[in-house]
Write an enzyme that holds these catalytic residues in place. Sequence first.
Site, PDB file in Angstrom:
ATOM      1  N   CYS A 184       0.846  -1.233   0.107  1.00  0.00           N
ATOM      2  CA  CYS A 184       0.069  -0.136   0.105  1.00  0.00           C
ATOM      3  C   CYS A 184       0.757   1.294  -0.038  1.00  0.00           C
ATOM      4  O   CYS A 184       2.136   1.196   0.263  1.00  0.00           O
ATOM      5  CB  CYS A 184      -0.746  -0.127   0.969  1.00  0.00           C
ATOM      6  SG  CYS A 184      -1.389   1.528   1.962  1.00  0.00           S
ATOM      7  N   THR A 207       1.075   3.544   1.997  1.00  0.00           N
ATOM      8  CA  THR A 207       1.783   3.817   3.322  1.00  0.00           C
ATOM      9  C   THR A 207       3.271   3.071   3.466  1.00  0.00           C
ATOM     10  O   THR A 207       4.142   3.507   3.976  1.00  0.00           O
ATOM     11  CB  THR A 207       1.025   3.182   4.327  1.00  0.00           C
ATOM     12  OG1 THR A 207      -0.219   3.910   4.182  1.00  0.00           O
ATOM     13  CG2 THR A 207       1.528   3.481   5.809  1.00  0.00           C
ATOM     14  N   HIS A 218       5.609   4.728   1.483  1.00  0.00           N
ATOM     15  CA  HIS A 218       6.207   6.062   2.099  1.00  0.00           C
ATOM     16  C   HIS A 218       7.242   5.510   3.243  1.00  0.00           C
ATOM     17  O   HIS A 218       8.180   6.277   3.353  1.00  0.00           O
ATOM     18  CB  HIS A 218       5.110   6.848   2.546  1.00  0.00           C
ATOM     19  CG  HIS A 218       4.246   7.596   1.874  1.00  0.00           C
ATOM     20  ND1 HIS A 218       2.835   7.557   1.774  1.00  0.00           N
ATOM     21  CD2 HIS A 218       4.474   7.897   0.508  1.00  0.00           C
ATOM     22  CE1 HIS A 218       2.232   8.220   0.729  1.00  0.00           C
ATOM     23  NE2 HIS A 218       3.239   8.518  -0.032  1.00  0.00           N
ATOM     24  N   CYS A 249      -6.992   2.922  21.080  1.00  0.00           N
ATOM     25  CA  CYS A 249      -6.592   2.565  22.204  1.00  0.00           C
ATOM     26  C   CYS A 249      -7.881   2.054  23.273  1.00  0.00           C
ATOM     27  O   CYS A 249      -7.567   1.595  24.600  1.00  0.00           O
ATOM     28  CB  CYS A 249      -6.061   4.009  22.916  1.00  0.00           C
ATOM     29  SG  CYS A 249      -7.506   5.308  23.304  1.00  0.00           S
ATOM     30  N   CYS A 284      -8.933   8.076  16.881  1.00  0.00           N
ATOM     31  CA  CYS A 284      -8.104   7.701  18.041  1.00  0.00           C
ATOM     32  C   CYS A 284      -7.193   8.446  18.423  1.00  0.00           C
ATOM     33  O   CYS A 284      -6.398   8.893  17.356  1.00  0.00           O
ATOM     34  CB  CYS A 284      -8.130   6.358  18.334  1.00  0.00           C
ATOM     35  SG  CYS A 284      -7.038   5.902  19.750  1.00  0.00           S
ATOM     36  N   LEU A 337     -10.588  11.771   0.586  1.00  0.00           N
ATOM     37  CA  LEU A 337      -9.867  10.559   1.197  1.00  0.00           C
ATOM     38  C   LEU A 337      -8.359  10.568   1.011  1.00  0.00           C
ATOM     39  O   LEU A 337      -7.534  10.044   1.955  1.00  0.00           O
ATOM     40  CB  LEU A 337     -10.473   9.230   0.524  1.00  0.00           C
ATOM     41  CG  LEU A 337     -11.800   8.748   0.637  1.00  0.00           C
ATOM     42  CD1 LEU A 337     -12.555   9.243  -0.219  1.00  0.00           C
ATOM     43  CD2 LEU A 337     -11.493   7.402   0.516  1.00  0.00           C
TER      44      LEU A 337
HETATM   45 ZN   LIG Z   1      -2.909   0.531   3.505  1.00  0.00          ZN
HETATM   46 ZN   LIG Z   2      -8.509   5.903  21.455  1.00  0.00          ZN
END
Ligand SMILES: [Zn+2]
Ligand SMILES: [Zn+2]
Length: 353
Positions: free
Chosen positions: A42, A44, A47, A99, A113, A270
């Site tokens: 992906c 990510t 990167h 978390c 989160c 997105l």
């Molecule tokens: Zn991904």
């Molecule tokens: Zn959280």
Amino acid sequence: MGEMKAFVKVRPEPGGAEYLDWDVPNIGAGDVLIRVKAAGLCGTDMHLYEWPDNIVREYKPKLPVVMGHEFAGIVAEVGPEVKTVKAGDRVMVNPLLYCEECYFCKDGRQNICDNRPLLGLGADGAFAEFISVRSSNVHRLDDAVPFEVGALSELTCVGLHAIERARLTGGDTVAVVGAGPLGFIMAVLSLHSGAVRVFVTGLKTDRERLQLAGKIGAIPIIVEAEDPREQILEYTGGLGADVVFETAGAPSGVTQSLNLVRKGGRVGILGQGHEATEIPTAMLSFREIELVGTRAYTPREWQRVSAMLLNAQHDLSQTITRRLPLGKAEEGIKLMKGREGLKVMLLPEDEVR
Ligand SMILES: [Zn+2]
Ligand SMILES: [Zn+2]
């Protein structure tokens, strides 16, 4: 436990990743040890591999880390407290370790989160023979869904969340800006969520990707060759698209999205571009356009993703344009960088040449 092979980001520099012998992870009382059967590469991962400054700032990776967060596999072993799955079960995994304590988690918005390490970035990930994950993030994968489609569950959850955020309704006309893997998935999911027409815009260099979008029933538009706004206005009697999904993460993509949406329509953002975009806010007001940020997914999408994987698996599997053995992860990242095809899937060494 024993040793296994893994693709690990070792050093804080461009590249700096190696295919290594690594310890099979230990499992705690509430954890599940999974034998990885398919793992997707992906943006990510790319990167993390390339290590630009903004990645280090935003993602705060913990090195050394086994890369990879989009995957499916078979349960190898479970901790004594795990009741939801057992050895031998086919599973997919929510890789976001939210978390469970903060304001947003308690509000059902685990995607934003305050402390949400991602597998493959803040904790050891899936480009390995085995991975250990807390059981609350592990979900059963339907027997009829192949592992590599199961590995698309994460991206599918991203899409389901965006569809809900942008309130896509049956009968809508949708425009997807950007023809990468995320854009392709948005086209598939929009068509399977009741959109009557879906346009996908891309660049000349995306020709092959746009052809695939055409194959699943979307209408591809090469922006250098034809004006997407004219085309969409023509198809919609001069109105524009009800919903636009911006997946390119580029300022020009945001501008294009605002040009394609109808008055009173919604634009889901997105793409996570790192450059600022100038937006004519008066236009948002005059045309009453809703600009909606959308990020990742919540456990709610993981409850709903099975049915979508089952129904849309044929179209979703078109996303996978290349299969490589785990040991060739680095080659896969280079293919991605060249915008060749859509998704590269890493498979166990003995399952692909
Ligand atoms: Zn991904
Ligand atoms: Zn959280």
